[in-house]
Design an enzyme around this catalytic site. Structure first.
Site, PDB file in Angstrom:
ATOM      1  N   LEU A   1      25.450  67.751  66.951  1.00  0.00           N
ATOM      2  CA  LEU A   1      25.143  68.576  65.776  1.00  0.00           C
ATOM      3  C   LEU A   1      24.736  67.705  64.589  1.00  0.00           C
ATOM      4  O   LEU A   1      24.275  68.206  63.576  1.00  0.00           O
ATOM      5  CB  LEU A   1      26.396  69.350  65.355  1.00  0.00           C
ATOM      6  CG  LEU A   1      26.724  70.650  66.056  1.00  0.00           C
ATOM      7  CD1 LEU A   1      28.018  71.208  65.473  1.00  0.00           C
ATOM      8  CD2 LEU A   1      25.593  71.646  65.875  1.00  0.00           C
TER       9      LEU A   1
ATOM     10  N   LYS B   1      33.012  53.964  70.482  1.00  0.00           N
ATOM     11  CA  LYS B   1      33.837  53.873  69.270  1.00  0.00           C
ATOM     12  C   LYS B   1      34.626  52.564  69.215  1.00  0.00           C
ATOM     13  O   LYS B   1      34.777  51.971  68.140  1.00  0.00           O
ATOM     14  CB  LYS B   1      34.781  55.077  69.198  1.00  0.00           C
ATOM     15  CG  LYS B   1      34.049  56.370  68.878  1.00  0.00           C
ATOM     16  CD  LYS B   1      35.007  57.516  68.676  1.00  0.00           C
ATOM     17  CE  LYS B   1      34.247  58.765  68.265  1.00  0.00           C
ATOM     18  NZ  LYS B   1      35.090  59.871  67.906  1.00  0.00           N
TER      19      LYS B   1
ATOM     20  N   GLY C   1      46.430  65.128  74.330  1.00  0.00           N
ATOM     21  CA  GLY C   1      45.336  64.218  74.648  1.00  0.00           C
ATOM     22  C   GLY C   1      45.747  62.808  74.282  1.00  0.00           C
ATOM     23  O   GLY C   1      46.691  62.605  73.488  1.00  0.00           O
TER      24      GLY C   1
HETATM   25  P1  NAP Z   1      38.353  60.910  75.451  1.00  0.00           P
HETATM   26  O1  NAP Z   1      38.581  59.583  74.820  1.00  0.00           O
HETATM   27  O2  NAP Z   1      37.503  61.000  76.669  1.00  0.00           O
HETATM   28  O3  NAP Z   1      39.777  61.554  75.793  1.00  0.00           O
HETATM   29  C1  NAP Z   1      39.875  62.779  76.424  1.00  0.00           C
HETATM   30  C2  NAP Z   1      41.347  63.164  76.578  1.00  0.00           C
HETATM   31  O4  NAP Z   1      41.361  64.490  77.072  1.00  0.00           O
HETATM   32  C3  NAP Z   1      42.103  62.305  77.569  1.00  0.00           C
HETATM   33  O5  NAP Z   1      43.411  62.148  77.111  1.00  0.00           O
HETATM   34  C4  NAP Z   1      42.069  63.148  78.846  1.00  0.00           C
HETATM   35  O6  NAP Z   1      43.209  62.996  79.665  1.00  0.00           O
HETATM   36  C5  NAP Z   1      42.117  64.539  78.275  1.00  0.00           C
HETATM   37  N1  NAP Z   1      41.514  65.497  79.191  1.00  0.00           N
HETATM   38  C6  NAP Z   1      40.226  65.520  79.592  1.00  0.00           C
HETATM   39  N2  NAP Z   1      40.029  66.576  80.409  1.00  0.00           N
HETATM   40  C7  NAP Z   1      41.204  67.216  80.520  1.00  0.00           C
HETATM   41  C8  NAP Z   1      41.633  68.374  81.232  1.00  0.00           C
HETATM   42  N3  NAP Z   1      40.778  69.074  81.983  1.00  0.00           N
HETATM   43  N4  NAP Z   1      42.915  68.761  81.119  1.00  0.00           N
HETATM   44  C9  NAP Z   1      43.791  68.063  80.354  1.00  0.00           C
HETATM   45  N5  NAP Z   1      43.450  66.946  79.673  1.00  0.00           N
HETATM   46  C10 NAP Z   1      42.167  66.541  79.746  1.00  0.00           C
HETATM   47  O7  NAP Z   1      37.702  61.931  74.414  1.00  0.00           O
HETATM   48  P2  NAP Z   1      37.843  61.905  72.805  1.00  0.00           P
HETATM   49  O8  NAP Z   1      36.822  61.037  72.187  1.00  0.00           O
HETATM   50  O9  NAP Z   1      39.254  61.675  72.447  1.00  0.00           O
HETATM   51  O10 NAP Z   1      37.393  63.399  72.445  1.00  0.00           O
HETATM   52  C11 NAP Z   1      38.223  64.505  72.783  1.00  0.00           C
HETATM   53  C12 NAP Z   1      37.604  65.770  72.231  1.00  0.00           C
HETATM   54  O11 NAP Z   1      37.602  65.729  70.820  1.00  0.00           O
HETATM   55  C13 NAP Z   1      36.131  65.944  72.575  1.00  0.00           C
HETATM   56  O12 NAP Z   1      36.002  66.643  73.786  1.00  0.00           O
HETATM   57  C14 NAP Z   1      35.555  66.730  71.413  1.00  0.00           C
HETATM   58  O13 NAP Z   1      35.448  68.087  71.730  1.00  0.00           O
HETATM   59  C15 NAP Z   1      36.571  66.543  70.325  1.00  0.00           C
HETATM   60  N6  NAP Z   1      35.968  65.911  69.137  1.00  0.00           N
HETATM   61  C16 NAP Z   1      35.926  66.654  67.990  1.00  0.00           C
HETATM   62  C17 NAP Z   1      35.404  66.097  66.843  1.00  0.00           C
HETATM   63  C18 NAP Z   1      35.318  66.922  65.585  1.00  0.00           C
HETATM   64  O14 NAP Z   1      34.815  66.430  64.582  1.00  0.00           O
HETATM   65  N7  NAP Z   1      35.815  68.129  65.606  1.00  0.00           N
HETATM   66  C19 NAP Z   1      34.935  64.785  66.822  1.00  0.00           C
HETATM   67  C20 NAP Z   1      35.009  64.067  67.994  1.00  0.00           C
HETATM   68  C21 NAP Z   1      35.532  64.636  69.147  1.00  0.00           C
HETATM   69  P3  NAP Z   1      43.359  61.793  80.713  1.00  0.00           P
HETATM   70  O15 NAP Z   1      43.888  60.642  79.919  1.00  0.00           O
HETATM   71  O16 NAP Z   1      44.326  62.329  81.694  1.00  0.00           O
HETATM   72  O17 NAP Z   1      42.002  61.563  81.289  1.00  0.00           O
END
Ligand code: NAP
Length: 568
Positions: free
Chosen positions: A280, A335, A412
Site C-alpha cells: 500500500l 528488516k 507471533g
Molecule cells: P514473520 O516475521 O514472518 O512472522 C510471522 C509470525 O506469524 C511467526 O511467529 C509465525 O509463527 C506466525 N505464523 C505464521 N503463520 C501462522 C499460522 N498459520 N498460525 C499461527 N501462527 C502463524 O512476519 P512479520 O514481519 O512479523 O509480520 C507479521 C504480520 O504483521 C504480517 O503478516 C502483516 O500482516 C503484519 N504487519 C502489519 C503492519 C502494519 O503496519 N499494520 C506492518 C508490518 C506487518 P512460526 O514462528 O511458528 O512460524
C-alpha cells in the site's frame, strides 16, 4: 487527430533552460480489423487518463488480408500522435510474415494520408536490410514533403533474457544513424541495479532515447523516465493488457506515481522487500507527498532475498547521485539486513531498532549537491503499534499512561511481534508472547528480558485464561490471500467484554475474522490500518522533517477497496 502535440523527450531550449517533456505513451495491441473501434475507444480513455501518445502494436493486424485498411483507420482516428509498430517475433512481437511484406506495409503507412508520428523498427532489421532502410527513408521523406509534421524513425532493440553484452555499442549505432530520431533499448532487468545503469544511459544520451527495463525489477525505469529525460514511457490501458512484461497502467503512472509531476529534481523513496508489488506504500506515500507539495516519488523497489543482494542494491542506490535516493521503507525479508547495513555504514541507529534487532526505515540525508550527508535507521513499527493500541485502551490519556502496567498478549514471534513487544516494554507494559513455534517465542523473550516484564505463553490455550487487558495478533493469520485467511488466532472459549482491546496488525482486510469475532463478543477492536497509518506517518516525518497534516494519512486509506472495518 492533434498535429502539434509536443514530441516528447526532445531536448529543446526554452530561454536558457533545457526542457525535456517525457511522454506517457499507451501501448495497445490490435489483432484484427474488427477490434479497431474498441482499440480507438481504449486509446481515447487512456488519453483522458493522462496518456499523450499511442503506440499501435500492429504485429497481428498487419498479417490480416484487410489489415492495411484497418491500420489506416487507426492512424486517422488515433486520439493522440502515434507510433506504428509491427514487432518481429525475434524481438518479442508476433509478426512472423516475411520482411518484404513488412517493408511494403511500413511504406504504405508512411506514404498514406495519415502517417504516424513515428515508425518503430528493430535496429537488427535496419542493419540487416538495405531494401528496408531505403523504403523507410522514402516513407519518412515522403511524409516530410507533403505533411506539416513528418514521420520519424525509432530504432529499437529488445532482450528478454537480460542485459545484452553489446548494449553500449547498440546505443552508439542508434546515435550514429542519421535517420534514427529516437533510440530505444529495452531489456529484462535481473535486479534493481540494471535499472540504475539504465538511468545513467538515458541521462547521458546523445539523442532522444527510450531506455526501459522490463519485468518487476525494471518498474523504476518506467516510472522515473521523466527524472532522467527519457523520451517516453510505455503504459497499458488496463491490468492484464500490457504489451511488455512489467508495464504499469496509464492510471498507475498518472495517478499513483504522479508521472507528469516527476522531474530532474524529484527525490526518490521506495518500499524495499520481496515481494513488494502489492504494498500500500506507493498509494499512501505518493498522496502524502502530493498533499504536502513535496517534490518526491515513492516506488516499489523489489530486492531478492539475501543479505548480499540487499547490501549491494541499497548501497548502490545510496551512492547513485543522479537517483536522489532519500530513503525507503523496508519490509520482509530485509528488516534485519537494514539494521546490519546501518551498522556497517556507520548510520545513526534508533535504540528501539537495536533492541528489536530489525528496522523498517532508512533515511538518507543529502546536501545541496546531492552528496550523502547522513544515514538514519529507524523502526517505526514499534511506536506505531503501541500508539494504536494505546488509542484503543484509553484515547484520552498519553501513550505511556494508557499502556503502563497493562498485561498484553502478543501472538507471533516474527519481526512485527518483536517490534510490538519492545514498544510495549518501553512503556512499562507486561508482555506475554504466544507463538505456534515455542522456541521462537522463547528467543524473543530472551532477547528482550532485560528491558521489562516479558514471559513466554506456554500453550496457545493459556490465552483464554491469562487475564489480559489486550491481545495483539502479530501473525499473518486472517490476511486476505494468505494460507489462514479465514482463521483467528484467538481461542473459541476466550471471554471478552468492552474492557478488553483486541488489535490486529493485519490490515487487509480491515475487518479480519479475529476482529469480527472480538467485536461480536463485545471487545473494543483496533484494526491494522491504524498501525499502518502511524508507521507511515512516522516515516514521512523522518524523510521530510515535517509531520503530515493531522488525519491526512488516515484519510488516504479511508474507503480502501474491500474496507468494512472500524477502529476502537
Ligand atoms: P514473520 O516475521 O514472518 O512472522 C510471522 C509470525 O506469524 C511467526 O511467529 C509465525 O509463527 C506466525 N505464523 C505464521 N503463520 C501462522 C499460522 N498459520 N498460525 C499461527 N501462527 C502463524 O512476519 P512479520 O514481519 O512479523 O509480520 C507479521 C504480520 O504483521 C504480517 O503478516 C502483516 O500482516 C503484519 N504487519 C502489519 C503492519 C502494519 O503496519 N499494520 C506492518 C508490518 C506487518 P512460526 O514462528 O511458528 O512460524
Amino acid at each position: 487527430m492533434p498535429r502539434s502535440e509536443p514530441r516528447g523527450g526532445d531536448d529543446s531550449r526554452r530561454g536558457s533552460t533545457l526542457v525535456v517533456v517525457t511522454l506517457l505513451c499507451v501501448s495497445i495491441f490490435v489483432d484484427a480489423p474488427a477490434d479497431v473501434p474498441l482499440a480507438i475507444e481504449r486509446a481515447a480513455r487512456a488519453v483522458a487518463d493522462g496518456a499523450r501518445m499511442v503506440e499501435w502494436r500492429l504485429d497481428a493486424l498487419a498479417e490480416d488480408p484487410d489489415g492495411l485498411v484497418a491500420i489506416q483507420r487507426l492512424l486517422a482516428e488515433s486520439p493522440a500522435p502515434c507510433i506504428a509498430t509491427i514487432r518481429a517475433e525475434e524481438e518479442g512481437g508476433t509478426w512472423c510474415g516475411d520482411e518484404q511484406t513488412r517493408i511494403s506495409i511500413l511504406e504504405a503507412i508512411g506514404t498514406g494520408d495519415h502517417p504516424p508520428a513515428y515508425i518503430d523498427l528493430e535496429l537488427g532489421a535496419w542493419n540487416r536490410s538495405a531494401n528496408l532502410r531505403q523504403k523507410v527513408r522514402l516513407a519518412i521523406d515522403h511524409a516530410a514533403q507533403v505533411r506539416d509534421i513528418s514521420t520519424r524513425l525509432i530504432l529499437s532493440s529488445h532482450d528478454f533474457g537480460g542485459r545484452p553484452a553489446n548494449l553500449i555499442s547498440r546505443i552508439a549505432d542508434m546515435a550514429a544513424t542519421d535517420a534514427c530520431a529516437v533510440g530505444k533499448v529495452a531489456y529484462m532487468a535481473r535486479s534493481l541495479r540494471d535499472s540504475l545503469e539504465m538511468f545513467d544511459l538515458v541521462a547521458e544520451r546523445v539523442k532522444p532515447m527510450i531506455g526501459l527495463c522490463m519485468g518487476e525489477y525494471g518498474l523504476p525505469t518506467r516510472i522515473l523516465a521523466p527524472k532522467f529525460g527519457g523520451f517516453l514511457t510505455f503504459a497499458a490501458t488496463d491490468d492484464g493488457a500490457a504489451t511488455a512484461p512489467g508495464q504499469p497502467t496509464v492510471r498507475d503512472l498518472a495517478e499513483t506515481y504522479r508521472f507528469h509531476e516527476i522531474g530532474p529534481r524529484t527525490r526518490v523513496y521506495g518500499v524495499v522487500g520481496h515481494p513488494v508489488a502489492h504494498s500500500l506504500g506507493p498509494r499512501v506515500h505518493n498522496r502524502g507527498f502530493a498533499a504536502a507539495n513535496i517534490d518526491a516519488v515513492y516506488i516499489p523497489m523489489p530486492v531478492a532475498p539475501g543479505w548480499e543482494s540487499f547490501k549491494a542494491t541499497i548501497g548502490e542506490c545510496i551512492d547513485h547521485r543522479r537517483l536522489d535516493f532519500g530513503g525507503c521503507s523496508v519490509t520482509l525479508p530485509h528488516k534485519e539486513h537494514l539494521l546490519r547495513l546501518g551498522r556497517e555504514l556507520g548510520a545513526e541507529i534508533d535504540p528501539l531498532a537495536e533492541r528489536i534487532g530489525a528496522a523498517n526505515t532508512l533515511v538518507v540525508a543529502r546536501d545541496d549537491d546531492g552528496a550523502v550527508a547522513g544515514l538514519r535507521i529507524l523502526n517505526t513499527d514499534a511506536t506505531a503499534a503501541v500508539e494504536s493500541l494505546a488509542a484503543g485502551l484509553d484515547p484520552d490519556r498519553s501513550v505511556g499512561e494508557a499502556v503502563r502496567g497493562r498485561r498484553v498478549a502478543v501472538i507471533g514471534a516474527g519481526g512485527v511481534a518483536r517490534a510490538v513487544a519492545a514498544g510495549l516494554l518501553a512503556h512499562e507494559a507486561e508482555v506475554v508472547v504466544f507463538n505456534r513455534t515455542r522456541t521462537r517465542s522463547e528467543n524473543v523473550v530472551r532477547d528482550l528480558r532485560e528491558h521489562g516484564a516479558i514471559s513466554v505463553g506456554r500453550t496457545m490455550d493459556e490465552l483464554a485464561c491469562g487475564c489480559f487487558h489486550a491481545f495483539v495478533n502479530a501473525t499473518p493469520v486472517g490476511m486476505a490471500g494468505g494460507e489462514a485467511a479465514d482463521e483467528s488466532v484467538l481461542p473459541d472459549d476466550l471471554r471478552l467484554d468492552d474492557s478488553v482491546v483486541v488489535m490486529d496488525t493485519v490490515y487487509t482486510p480491515r475487518m479480519t475474522p479475529m476482529l469480527a469475532i472480538a467485536r461480536d463478543r463485545g471487545a473494543r477492536i483496533v484494526d491494522g490500518t491504524a498501525m499502518f497509518v502511524a508507521q507511515a506517518e512516522a516515516q514521512f516525518a523522518a524523510w521530510t522533517g515535517q509531520p503530515p497534516a493531522p488525519g491526512r494519512y488516515a484519510g488516504l486509506l479511508a474507503g480502501r477497496d474491500g474496507d468494512r472495518g472500524e477502529s476502537a
